[in-house]
Design an enzyme around this catalytic site. Structure first.
Site, PDB file in Angstrom:
ATOM      1  N   GLY A  44       0.825  -1.205   0.000  1.00  0.00           N
ATOM      2  CA  GLY A  44       0.000   0.000   0.000  1.00  0.00           C
ATOM      3  C   GLY A  44       0.856   1.250   0.000  1.00  0.00           C
ATOM      4  N   GLN A  49       2.938   9.922   1.754  1.00  0.00           N
ATOM      5  CA  GLN A  49       4.245   9.270   1.614  1.00  0.00           C
ATOM      6  C   GLN A  49       5.010   9.727   0.374  1.00  0.00           C
ATOM      7  OE1 GLN A  49       2.500   5.131   2.284  1.00  0.00           O
ATOM      8  NE2 GLN A  49       4.516   4.984   3.229  1.00  0.00           N
ATOM      9  N   CYS A  89       6.549  -0.381   6.713  1.00  0.00           N
ATOM     10  CA  CYS A  89       6.079   0.828   6.042  1.00  0.00           C
ATOM     11  C   CYS A  89       7.184   1.318   5.121  1.00  0.00           C
ATOM     12  CB  CYS A  89       5.758   1.888   7.091  1.00  0.00           C
ATOM     13  SG  CYS A  89       5.146   3.427   6.402  1.00  0.00           S
ATOM     14  N   LEU A  90       6.816   1.703   3.895  1.00  0.00           N
ATOM     15  CA  LEU A  90       7.822   2.204   2.944  1.00  0.00           C
ATOM     16  C   LEU A  90       8.486   3.477   3.466  1.00  0.00           C
ATOM     17  CD1 LEU A  90       5.898   1.646  -0.417  1.00  0.00           C
ATOM     18  CD2 LEU A  90       7.771   0.259   0.520  1.00  0.00           C
ATOM     19  N   HIS A 131      -3.693   0.567   8.074  1.00  0.00           N
ATOM     20  CA  HIS A 131      -2.339   1.151   8.065  1.00  0.00           C
ATOM     21  C   HIS A 131      -2.315   2.410   7.174  1.00  0.00           C
ATOM     22  CE1 HIS A 131       2.196   0.863   7.915  1.00  0.00           C
ATOM     23  NE2 HIS A 131       1.940   1.632   6.876  1.00  0.00           N
ATOM     24  N   GLU A 132      -2.879   2.284   5.980  1.00  0.00           N
ATOM     25  CA  GLU A 132      -2.858   3.420   5.040  1.00  0.00           C
ATOM     26  C   GLU A 132      -3.764   4.550   5.520  1.00  0.00           C
ATOM     27  OE1 GLU A 132      -0.508   3.408   3.050  1.00  0.00           O
ATOM     28  OE2 GLU A 132      -0.098   1.269   3.172  1.00  0.00           O
ATOM     29  N   HIS A 135      -2.039   6.852   7.796  1.00  0.00           N
ATOM     30  CA  HIS A 135      -1.162   7.834   7.134  1.00  0.00           C
ATOM     31  C   HIS A 135      -1.911   9.147   6.848  1.00  0.00           C
ATOM     32  CE1 HIS A 135       2.692   5.933   6.426  1.00  0.00           C
ATOM     33  NE2 HIS A 135       2.128   4.837   5.952  1.00  0.00           N
TER      34      HIS A 135
HETATM   35 NI    NI Z   1       3.048   2.993   5.710  1.00  0.00          NI
END
Ligand code: NI
Length: 167
Positions: A44, A49, A89-90, A131-132, A135
């Site tokens: 995701g 991000q 997480c990226l 999770h997303e 953000h």
């Molecule tokens: Ni993340």
């Protein structure tokens, strides 16, 4: 591929703004997000991000048939039962930990054209949605850890980043 912002950047800690214009620039942005997520091999990616403080995220769990863009998502229901699942997480690359969250969620969102949809999700998809969604609120998965564990993870992450810079 767009640059992915990492821990320490203000945009990751800012509440994202609602999308009001469902124009061509939105579909271009969403396509770029899908490409960036694919390149980074992520499940995701949320707009903050990539430095865009807008309420959009994309998900591709690979197990599901289609990848999905969520615009202006709202989590309208979460299950009582919870599950522990390893998250990464990226924006905090190479760090992973078990996080407990509701096992099922129902989300209402719009697609890139502004059409509303409701999706009930379980498993990895339910996890990725939560999770997303975080953000978009300026919340990271590390915020859901016990403080001591979080401090240790952040310290380990920072050591790793320092080493990388020296190379
Ligand atoms: Ni993340």
């Amino acid at each position: 591929m767009l640059d992915i912002y990492t821990l320490g950047e203000d945009v990751l800690r800012t509440k994202a703004e609602k999308i009001t214009d469902f124009d061509q620039s939105l579909s271009i942005l969403v396509d770029a997000m899908f490409d960036t997520m694919d390149e980074a091999d992520g499940v995701g990616l949320a707009a903050p991000q990539i430095g865009v403080s807008k309420r959009i995220f994309v998900i591709d769990t690979r197990k599901d048939k289609e990848r999905i863009a969520f615009v202006n998502p709202v989590i309208i229901e979460t299950s009582q039962n919870t599950v522990s699942y390893e998250e990464g997480c990226l924006s905090i690359p190479t760090m992973y930990t078990q996080i407990v969250r509701p096992a099922e969620v129902t989300v209402q969102a719009q697609d890139v054209k502004g059409k509303s949809f409701v999706l009930k999700a379980t498993g990895l998809l339910a996890r990725a949605i939560q999770h997303e969604y975080d953000h978009l609120e300026g919340v990271l998965f590390i915020d859901r850890m016990e403080q001591q564990e979080r401090d240790a993870l952040v310290a380990a992450y920072q050591r790793r980043q320092k080493k990388r810079k020296h190379k």
